[in-house]
Design a protein around this motif. Structure first.
Motif, PDB file in Angstrom:
ATOM      1  N   LEU A 250       0.842  -1.337   0.055  1.00  0.00           N
ATOM      2  CA  LEU A 250      -0.042   0.106   0.032  1.00  0.00           C
ATOM      3  C   LEU A 250       0.850   1.353   0.000  1.00  0.00           C
ATOM      4  O   LEU A 250       0.590   2.202  -0.727  1.00  0.00           O
ATOM      5  CB  LEU A 250      -0.840   0.101   1.343  1.00  0.00           C
ATOM      6  N   PHE A 251       1.962   1.204   1.067  1.00  0.00           N
ATOM      7  CA  PHE A 251       2.609   2.304   0.928  1.00  0.00           C
ATOM      8  C   PHE A 251       3.482   2.590  -0.350  1.00  0.00           C
ATOM      9  O   PHE A 251       3.475   3.792  -0.991  1.00  0.00           O
ATOM     10  CB  PHE A 251       3.720   2.157   2.064  1.00  0.00           C
ATOM     11  N   LYS A 252       3.787   1.436  -1.061  1.00  0.00           N
ATOM     12  CA  LYS A 252       4.469   1.648  -2.377  1.00  0.00           C
ATOM     13  C   LYS A 252       3.535   2.169  -3.480  1.00  0.00           C
ATOM     14  O   LYS A 252       3.949   2.964  -4.431  1.00  0.00           O
ATOM     15  CB  LYS A 252       5.145   0.460  -2.897  1.00  0.00           C
ATOM     16  N   ARG A 253       2.232   1.772  -3.243  1.00  0.00           N
ATOM     17  CA  ARG A 253       1.491   2.097  -4.440  1.00  0.00           C
ATOM     18  C   ARG A 253       0.572   3.346  -4.145  1.00  0.00           C
ATOM     19  O   ARG A 253      -0.674   3.408  -4.605  1.00  0.00           O
ATOM     20  CB  ARG A 253       0.338   0.706  -4.552  1.00  0.00           C
ATOM     21  N   LYS A 254       0.739   4.179  -3.083  1.00  0.00           N
ATOM     22  CA  LYS A 254      -0.091   5.236  -2.529  1.00  0.00           C
ATOM     23  C   LYS A 254      -0.436   6.096  -3.758  1.00  0.00           C
ATOM     24  O   LYS A 254      -1.474   6.936  -3.758  1.00  0.00           O
ATOM     25  CB  LYS A 254       0.466   6.132  -1.482  1.00  0.00           C
TER      26      LYS A 254
ATOM     27  N   ALA B  79      -2.785  11.999   7.613  1.00  0.00           N
ATOM     28  CA  ALA B  79      -2.567  11.251   8.797  1.00  0.00           C
ATOM     29  C   ALA B  79      -2.312   9.956   8.680  1.00  0.00           C
ATOM     30  O   ALA B  79      -1.408   9.284   9.295  1.00  0.00           O
ATOM     31  CB  ALA B  79      -3.535  11.578   9.918  1.00  0.00           C
ATOM     32  N   LYS B  80      -3.319   9.257   8.012  1.00  0.00           N
ATOM     33  CA  LYS B  80      -3.045   7.679   7.614  1.00  0.00           C
ATOM     34  C   LYS B  80      -1.992   7.383   6.975  1.00  0.00           C
ATOM     35  O   LYS B  80      -0.975   6.428   7.327  1.00  0.00           O
ATOM     36  CB  LYS B  80      -4.395   7.269   6.879  1.00  0.00           C
ATOM     37  N   GLU B  81      -1.467   7.984   5.939  1.00  0.00           N
ATOM     38  CA  GLU B  81      -0.295   7.702   5.321  1.00  0.00           C
ATOM     39  C   GLU B  81       0.993   8.137   5.954  1.00  0.00           C
ATOM     40  O   GLU B  81       2.130   7.276   5.869  1.00  0.00           O
ATOM     41  CB  GLU B  81      -0.102   8.751   4.008  1.00  0.00           C
ATOM     42  N   GLU B  82       1.072   8.977   6.784  1.00  0.00           N
ATOM     43  CA  GLU B  82       1.974   9.354   7.795  1.00  0.00           C
ATOM     44  C   GLU B  82       2.276   8.137   8.865  1.00  0.00           C
ATOM     45  O   GLU B  82       3.203   7.544   9.153  1.00  0.00           O
ATOM     46  CB  GLU B  82       1.733  10.644   8.637  1.00  0.00           C
TER      47      GLU B  82
ATOM     48  N   HIS C 163       8.429   1.814   8.269  1.00  0.00           N
ATOM     49  CA  HIS C 163       9.689   2.170   8.158  1.00  0.00           C
ATOM     50  C   HIS C 163      10.314   2.696   9.474  1.00  0.00           C
ATOM     51  O   HIS C 163      11.501   2.137   9.825  1.00  0.00           O
ATOM     52  CB  HIS C 163       9.815   3.034   6.900  1.00  0.00           C
ATOM     53  N   ASN C 164       9.977   3.619   9.983  1.00  0.00           N
ATOM     54  CA  ASN C 164      10.801   4.328  10.980  1.00  0.00           C
ATOM     55  C   ASN C 164      10.595   3.343  12.364  1.00  0.00           C
ATOM     56  O   ASN C 164      11.761   3.475  12.931  1.00  0.00           O
ATOM     57  CB  ASN C 164      10.107   5.658  11.224  1.00  0.00           C
ATOM     58  N   SER C 165       9.458   2.866  12.694  1.00  0.00           N
ATOM     59  CA  SER C 165       9.271   2.086  13.750  1.00  0.00           C
ATOM     60  C   SER C 165       9.736   0.544  13.812  1.00  0.00           C
ATOM     61  O   SER C 165      10.612   0.207  14.532  1.00  0.00           O
ATOM     62  CB  SER C 165       7.678   1.958  14.053  1.00  0.00           C
TER      63      SER C 165
END
Length: 468
Positions: free
Chosen positions: A153-157, A192-195, A202-204
């Motif tokens: 999902l993150f890659k295809r946003k 906010a959802k994308e963040e 990635h960060n967590s």
């Protein structure tokens, strides 16, 4: 129960940071029991005074509370995104202060914290751990397949929002799933959802020293192989945590008040493998029409029903007795059926009960893995997020259930129950469910995959804990 100024003794000291949503909290508490049984000293960070903790003087753990204007999980109305965002914005400084306070004992010496283990959704832990130079491990309370789905999902946003005519298409990178099965949350807070997606993945997760999973290789071997090949940090699929922690704590069953809950007493009166257990978890809310359609479908199936009808299940119900929403004819039909309503049920005990023959579920990961552990086939009705991924795996990959698509309609519910409980197809589904139950049993025994990964996790923490 806070333990300010108390010297913590015992093995390496672990600080656990659970997310205060029930589906996230339970696995973390099971993990806490499990690690305590392996010789670790445990402090659990409460982010909500009102959260569902049971504090007793003889508790196994230390507790520290950080509050001060944090959002209350009970106020969520079907949209978890603003809650998680606010929680992460407001928790960082109180958490940092709490850790700093804990690390100084009454006599002024430092209380060494070996490691922080935090829920992936509690990503405020990352910068605090970095600042205080404390290593951290992340707990993923959902399946490995869901993590992979979130990554896609993150890659295809750039492809979002998804067009209606794409919904049934299989994903090129993940053929088990259709586009509609991706872990999508309905929210008014799209940015906010994308963040949150980006930060938790990635960060967590990917910057942690290791990842603990409440799953196991006999369910998701290919997923874990893919994740390990693409990421350098060690992964520890040690689930199912609820089974593991019990096995580690005692060999003798202990009767609790949950074993005498009225719904367990009622189940004792029912025929083996006859009852359909119905629960949509702690967050899902449905319309009044969906609730009534579900009632008709269940009543028409002519099977005994145990139905968790919790306050807030129906949008706008305002705490009323939800069964009063049923039309007179449905109430009359229900009264002729073996039907037990309850506002809460001890789910692990319910699913393990010999009278349970099927589970109509929203497919949260806890519900899904608890059902598979007991060999109970499922009727899947996912609503949002990881539930869609889990339901697709249950119905089309593991094939231990059937899926209701989209709308809740009485004919579909009745048909799904008959497929599971009466038809030949149901016998095959039940057979596969029993096979998975046996595989999970092997995984938890000495030399089984979950048991080996747990031993490796304990060694990983202990060998690096001083310093980590």
């Amino acid at each position: 129960m806070e333990n300010k100024g108390i010297r913590r003794t015992g093995g390496p000291h672990l600080v656990l940071v659970p997310c205060p949503l029930q589906g996230h909290m339970n696995p973390m508490l099971h993990l806490a029991k499990l690690l305590h049984s392996k010789g670790f000293t445990i402090t659990i960070i409460n982010t909500q005074i009102s959260s569902h903790h049971h504090h007793h003087p003889n508790d196994l753990f230390f507790y520290e509370s950080i509050d001060g204007g944090l959002p209350d999980a009970s106020s969520i109305d079907g949209d978890v995104v603003p809650f998680l965002l606010e929680l992460n914005l407001k928790c960082r400084e109180p958490f940092r202060d709490c850790l700093a306070r804990m690390m100084v004992r009454v006599d002024g010496s430092r209380d060494h914290v070996s490691c922080i283990i935090h829920d992936s959704a509690m990503y405020f832990s990352v910068s605090v751990a970095d600042e205080l130079e404390i290593p951290r491990i992340v707990l993923r309370t959902s399946s490995a397949a869901t993590f992979y789905g979130f990554s896609l999902l993150f890659k295809r946003k750039g492809c979002l929002p998804i067009q209606e005519d794409q919904m049934e298409e299989a994903l090129e990178e993940f053929p088990t799933l259709r586009v509609k099965d991706m872990p999508i949350f309905k929210t008014s807070y799209q940015e906010a959802k994308e963040e949150i997606f980006a930060t938790t993945i990635h960060n967590s997760t990917m910057t942690a020293s290791a990842i603990i999973w409440n799953s196991l290789t006999c369910l998701e071997q290919l997923m874990f192989k893919n994740i390990q090949e693409n990421h350098l940090v060690p992964i520890f699929p040690i689930g199912p945590l609820h089974k593991h922690s019990k096995a580690s704590l005692t060999t003798k069953p202990i009767l609790t008040k949950e074993d005498h809950h009225p719904c367990i007493v009622w189940l004792d009166t029912q025929t083996p493998k006859s009852v359909i257990y119905v629960s949509l978890g702690s967050l899902v809310a449905i319309s009044e029409n969906e609730f009534i359609e579900m009632g008709w479908g269940l009543a028409n199936s002519d099977q005994p029903i145990l139905w968790v009808v919790r306050p807030g299940l129906v949008h706008g119900s305002n705490g009323s007795n939800l069964v009063d929403l049923f039309p007179k004819e449905l109430n009359e039909l229900m009264s002729k059926r073996a039907c037990k309503f309850t506002d809460w049920a001890p789910q692990e005990q319910v699913l393990a009960h010999p009278s349970i023959g099927g589970f109509l579920t929203h497919n949260g990961w806890n519900s899904t893995i608890e059902s598979i552990c007991e060999g109970v086939p499922m009727i899947c009705w996912p609503c949002f997020g990881d539930q869609r991924v889990n339901a697709r795996f249950v119905s089309h990959f593991w094939r231990v259930g059937v899926q209701l698509e989209d709308k809740l309609e009485r004919e579909d519910i009745e048909s799904a129950i008959r497929r599971l409980m009466v038809d030949k197809e149901g016998k095959k589904i039940r057979g596969r469910a029993i096979q998975f139950k046996e595989k999970i049993g092997f995984s938890l025994r000495q030399g089984g995959s979950s048991c080996v990964f747990l031993d490796n996790l304990v060694d990983f923490i202990k060998t690096k804990s001083n310093p980590f």
